[in-house]
Design a protein around this motif. Structure first.
Motif, mmCIF file in Angstrom:
data_model
loop_
_atom_site.group_PDB
_atom_site.id
_atom_site.type_symbol
_atom_site.label_atom_id
_atom_site.label_comp_id
_atom_site.label_asym_id
_atom_site.label_seq_id
_atom_site.Cartn_x
_atom_site.Cartn_y
_atom_site.Cartn_z
ATOM 1 N N GLU A 3 -7.811 6.196 -8.759
ATOM 2 C CA GLU A 3 -6.479 5.656 -8.942
ATOM 3 C C GLU A 3 -6.555 4.343 -9.720
ATOM 4 O OE1 GLU A 3 -4.460 5.232 -5.301
ATOM 5 O OE2 GLU A 3 -4.443 7.371 -4.836
ATOM 6 N N GLN A 4 -5.637 4.208 -10.660
ATOM 7 C CA GLN A 4 -5.562 2.976 -11.429
ATOM 8 C C GLN A 4 -4.876 1.903 -10.583
ATOM 9 O OE1 GLN A 4 -6.866 2.377 -14.456
ATOM 10 N NE2 GLN A 4 -7.763 4.419 -14.340
ATOM 11 N N PRO A 5 -5.406 0.703 -10.560
ATOM 12 C CA PRO A 5 -4.767 -0.354 -9.767
ATOM 13 C C PRO A 5 -3.410 -0.724 -10.337
ATOM 14 C CG PRO A 5 -6.484 -1.274 -11.155
ATOM 15 C CD PRO A 5 -6.609 0.221 -11.267
ATOM 16 N N THR A 6 -2.454 -0.970 -9.453
ATOM 17 C CA THR A 6 -1.126 -1.398 -9.867
ATOM 18 C C THR A 6 -1.124 -2.904 -10.102
ATOM 19 O OG1 THR A 6 -0.116 0.368 -8.572
ATOM 20 C CG2 THR A 6 1.313 -1.448 -9.245
ATOM 21 N N ARG A 7 -0.567 -3.319 -11.200
ATOM 22 C CA ARG A 7 -0.528 -4.738 -11.520
ATOM 23 C C ARG A 7 0.752 -5.354 -10.953
ATOM 24 N NH1 ARG A 7 -3.943 -6.664 -15.449
ATOM 25 N NH2 ARG A 7 -5.286 -5.114 -16.457
ATOM 26 N N PHE A 8 0.619 -6.306 -10.087
ATOM 27 C CA PHE A 8 1.754 -7.030 -9.543
ATOM 28 C C PHE A 8 1.700 -8.471 -10.036
ATOM 29 C CE2 PHE A 8 1.217 -3.613 -6.436
ATOM 30 C CZ PHE A 8 2.520 -3.140 -6.325
ATOM 31 N N PRO A 9 2.846 -9.018 -10.415
ATOM 32 C CA PRO A 9 2.838 -10.414 -10.861
ATOM 33 C C PRO A 9 2.672 -11.362 -9.680
ATOM 34 C CG PRO A 9 5.083 -9.583 -10.769
ATOM 35 C CD PRO A 9 4.181 -8.409 -10.481
ATOM 36 N N ARG A 10 2.217 -12.554 -9.962
ATOM 37 C CA ARG A 10 2.159 -13.605 -8.952
ATOM 38 C C ARG A 10 3.459 -14.393 -9.013
ATOM 39 N NH1 ARG A 10 -2.953 -17.272 -9.507
ATOM 40 N NH2 ARG A 10 -2.100 -18.012 -7.517
#
Length: 262
Positions: A3-10
């Motif tokens: 699974e590709q990691p989901t990018r979440f903003p800080r």
């Protein structure tokens, strides 16, 4: 399968500051930086839950004990201009409209300074210099255009610039980041309203569902103009819902003057 990691903003919170819309209130914002290959997708996704873009940052109010700021968007496909809005469209039908890449010009900056001096002399943007303006216009990690409105030209020369809007193009519509106009042209009264109408009609023409106007602030007279566009949806705890329509008093009234799509 991996699974590709989901990018979440800080996300970050600003310090408390006086509210620019409601006297005696204190504002605070939550914000995140837009960067990387997912910037455009992130900006659009966050825009649908009430965030606004400013340069390479998205933000939304996060004020303690106050929820007066409501994200609003016009339902372009169902919009029908009122009688006064139709008159305004006819009066300004001669304006020449062009969209270009976000590149700041001295002409745009001079127009902005006239606008701020007349409408927001004590606002936070009043001290903006040319470098600040260039950053506002040119720093965008998303699909952005500057829409210019000019008087008819002559002898192959462009006419006078009377209005402009920094606009983000999204898959579900147009987001009006900031608009400004010449406040001192008697025969162009209501041009701020006209800029919004033009965006709505152009969005509808290409089957874009919405035009995002930023925040309507309940209790702030300077934001009442946004309620003059119907159908208008507001974002609440249960998602986007139609707001009750109100009477259109026309662009010449104080309550209907356009300051910006903030």
């Amino acid at each position: 399968m991996t699974e590709q990691p989901t990018r979440f903003p800080r996300f970050f919170i600003t310090a408390r500051a006086p509210c620019p819309y409601l006297p005696g209130k204190v504002e605070r914002k939550v914000f995140a930086e837009l960067r990387g290959p997912d910037a455009a997708h992130m900006s659009e996704s966050l825009g649908r839950i009430g965030f606004r873009r400013s340069q390479n940052v998205v933000y939304r109010p996060s004020c303690e004990g106050c929820s007066a700021c409501v994200s609003v968007r016009i339902v372009a496909r169902d919009f029908r201009p009122s009688a006064s809005q139709r008159r305004l469209l006819r009066k300004n039908a001669d304006l020449e409209v062009a969209a270009s890449d976000p590149w700041a010009t001295e002409e745009q900056f001079a127009l902005l300074k006239r606008y701020l001096a007349a409408r927001h002399p004590d606002g936070g943007m009043a001290t903006m210099d040319g470098y600040d303006f260039a950053d506002m216009i040119e720093t965008s990690p998303v699909d952005t255009v500057v829409v210019e409105y000019r008087e008819p030209g002559h002898d192959g020369r462009p006419g006078r610039l009377v209005g402009a809007c920094l606009t983000d193009k999204q898959s579900d519509g147009l987001s009006m980041v900031y608009s400004f106009f010449d406040p001192d042209i008697p025969h162009r009264r209501g041009i701020g309203t006209y800029i919004i109408l033009d965006h709505v009609l152009r969005a509808a023409a290409v089957e874009m569902p919405y035009v995002y106007l930023g925040y309507w602030v309940k209790g702030s007279p300077s934001m009442d103009y946004k309620r003059r566009f119907s159908p208008l949806e507001g974002l609440g705890p249960d998602g986007w819902r139609l707001l009750p329509a109100i009477e259109d008093a026309g662009p010449g009234t104080t309550r209907a003057r356009v300051a910006r799509a903030g």
